[in-house]
Scaffold this motif. Structure first.
Motif, PDB file in Angstrom:
ATOM      1  N   PHE A  59       0.837  -1.473  -0.339  1.00  0.00           N
ATOM      2  CA  PHE A  59       0.137  -0.490   0.360  1.00  0.00           C
ATOM      3  C   PHE A  59       0.639   1.050  -0.266  1.00  0.00           C
ATOM      4  O   PHE A  59       0.445   2.189  -0.612  1.00  0.00           O
ATOM      5  CB  PHE A  59      -0.742  -0.181   1.023  1.00  0.00           C
ATOM      6  CG  PHE A  59      -1.882   1.165   1.175  1.00  0.00           C
ATOM      7  CD1 PHE A  59      -3.148   0.424   0.115  1.00  0.00           C
ATOM      8  CD2 PHE A  59      -1.608   2.237   1.641  1.00  0.00           C
ATOM      9  CE1 PHE A  59      -4.488   1.574  -0.151  1.00  0.00           C
ATOM     10  CE2 PHE A  59      -2.963   4.092   1.299  1.00  0.00           C
ATOM     11  CZ  PHE A  59      -3.993   2.831   0.888  1.00  0.00           C
ATOM     12  N   LEU A  60       1.535   1.715   1.205  1.00  0.00           N
ATOM     13  CA  LEU A  60       2.962   2.463   0.701  1.00  0.00           C
ATOM     14  C   LEU A  60       3.661   3.000  -0.024  1.00  0.00           C
ATOM     15  O   LEU A  60       4.169   3.666  -1.190  1.00  0.00           O
ATOM     16  CB  LEU A  60       3.754   2.474   1.680  1.00  0.00           C
ATOM     17  CG  LEU A  60       3.799   2.557   3.492  1.00  0.00           C
ATOM     18  CD1 LEU A  60       4.910   2.720   4.548  1.00  0.00           C
ATOM     19  CD2 LEU A  60       2.381   3.861   3.054  1.00  0.00           C
ATOM     20  N   SER A  76       6.940  12.103   5.251  1.00  0.00           N
ATOM     21  CA  SER A  76       6.451  10.690   6.114  1.00  0.00           C
ATOM     22  C   SER A  76       6.164  10.117   4.898  1.00  0.00           C
ATOM     23  O   SER A  76       4.779  10.283   4.648  1.00  0.00           O
ATOM     24  CB  SER A  76       6.956  10.884   6.812  1.00  0.00           C
ATOM     25  OG  SER A  76       5.497  11.531   6.907  1.00  0.00           O
ATOM     26  N   THR A  77       5.903   8.880   5.290  1.00  0.00           N
ATOM     27  CA  THR A  77       4.618   8.034   5.157  1.00  0.00           C
ATOM     28  C   THR A  77       5.003   6.457   6.396  1.00  0.00           C
ATOM     29  O   THR A  77       6.063   6.461   6.546  1.00  0.00           O
ATOM     30  CB  THR A  77       4.506   6.913   3.636  1.00  0.00           C
ATOM     31  OG1 THR A  77       6.115   6.462   3.416  1.00  0.00           O
ATOM     32  CG2 THR A  77       4.623   7.873   2.193  1.00  0.00           C
ATOM     33  N   GLY A 105       3.760  16.044   4.346  1.00  0.00           N
ATOM     34  CA  GLY A 105       4.121  17.045   3.796  1.00  0.00           C
ATOM     35  C   GLY A 105       2.352  17.312   2.634  1.00  0.00           C
ATOM     36  O   GLY A 105       2.868  18.270   1.895  1.00  0.00           O
ATOM     37  N   VAL A 106       1.788  16.714   2.755  1.00  0.00           N
ATOM     38  CA  VAL A 106       1.002  17.221   2.691  1.00  0.00           C
ATOM     39  C   VAL A 106      -0.543  17.411   3.539  1.00  0.00           C
ATOM     40  O   VAL A 106      -0.235  17.256   4.801  1.00  0.00           O
ATOM     41  CB  VAL A 106      -0.017  15.802   1.461  1.00  0.00           C
ATOM     42  CG1 VAL A 106       1.158  15.192   0.423  1.00  0.00           C
ATOM     43  CG2 VAL A 106      -0.434  14.425   2.659  1.00  0.00           C
ATOM     44  N   ASP A 107      -1.685  18.077   3.136  1.00  0.00           N
ATOM     45  CA  ASP A 107      -2.500  18.080   3.631  1.00  0.00           C
ATOM     46  C   ASP A 107      -4.149  17.327   3.850  1.00  0.00           C
ATOM     47  O   ASP A 107      -3.662  16.178   3.294  1.00  0.00           O
ATOM     48  CB  ASP A 107      -3.828  19.186   3.632  1.00  0.00           C
ATOM     49  CG  ASP A 107      -4.476  19.796   2.264  1.00  0.00           C
ATOM     50  OD1 ASP A 107      -5.069  18.706   1.650  1.00  0.00           O
ATOM     51  OD2 ASP A 107      -4.756  21.049   1.842  1.00  0.00           O
ATOM     52  N   LYS A 139      -4.592  10.849   6.502  1.00  0.00           N
ATOM     53  CA  LYS A 139      -4.765  12.359   7.811  1.00  0.00           C
ATOM     54  C   LYS A 139      -2.814  12.534   7.405  1.00  0.00           C
ATOM     55  O   LYS A 139      -2.374  12.020   7.051  1.00  0.00           O
ATOM     56  CB  LYS A 139      -4.664  11.916   9.623  1.00  0.00           C
ATOM     57  CG  LYS A 139      -4.264  11.417   9.656  1.00  0.00           C
ATOM     58  CD  LYS A 139      -4.490  11.133  11.247  1.00  0.00           C
ATOM     59  CE  LYS A 139      -3.120   9.966  12.408  1.00  0.00           C
ATOM     60  NZ  LYS A 139      -3.012  10.679  13.012  1.00  0.00           N
ATOM     61  N   ALA A 140      -3.085  13.364   7.461  1.00  0.00           N
ATOM     62  CA  ALA A 140      -1.775  14.681   7.849  1.00  0.00           C
ATOM     63  C   ALA A 140      -1.150  14.659   8.629  1.00  0.00           C
ATOM     64  O   ALA A 140      -1.752  14.125   9.765  1.00  0.00           O
ATOM     65  CB  ALA A 140      -1.654  16.000   7.121  1.00  0.00           C
TER      66      ALA A 140
END
Length: 143
Positions: A59-60, A76-77, A105-107, A139-140
């Motif tokens: 999935f990542l 990051s993930t 790094g994202v909303d 979620k961010a």
């Protein structure tokens, strides 16, 4: 259809009840045990954990691919996969899953878009679609 890769694993012994798992290339060798929550001794991995690990890793990869397609840089993930063994009134066993994705790094909106896209790309998601209940949360990452 072109084959990209075939992973080969042999399970011996009593399966989830004291069996062993070994990958053909030697990269994975581990014992299996029934979890304490199911009345077993625990102390080793189980099929639900192995399935969750495979799905989470895949999935990542799908999240990273979806981000690259959108030219989004992730800092990051992380995904926590909950694989639940269910037991119905009909005495049949089944599975359900929850994937909790957290992206840096994202909303929240972009995290949800990437989660949805990854769920369409990921081979594990495709294989389980319509077969088991799956919830994908996103979620961010804080900070």
């Amino acid at each position: 259809m072109t084959v990209s890769y075939t992973g080969v694993v042999t399970v011996t012994g009593e399966g989830r009840n004291g069996g062993r798992v070994a990958a053909s290339d030697g990269s994975l060798t581990t014992a299996l045990a029934i979890p304490q929550e199911l009345g077993g001794g625990g102390g080793a991995t189980n099929p639900e954990q192995l399935f969750a690990a495979g799905w989470g890793a895949c999935f990542l990869g799908a999240v990273r691919r979806a981000a690259a397609q959108r030219k989004v840089r992730l800092t990051s993930t992380a995904v926590t996969v909950e694989m639940t063994l269910t037991h119905g009134d009909d005495d049949a066993f089944g599975l359900s899953a929850v994937l909790n994705l957290e992206l840096g790094g994202v909303d929240d909106e972009m995290a949800a878009e990437l989660a949805d896209a990854a769920h369409q790309l990921c081979p594990y998601s495709k294989a389980t679609r319509g077969n088991i209940p799956v919830t994908v949360n996103s979620k961010a990452a804080a900070g």
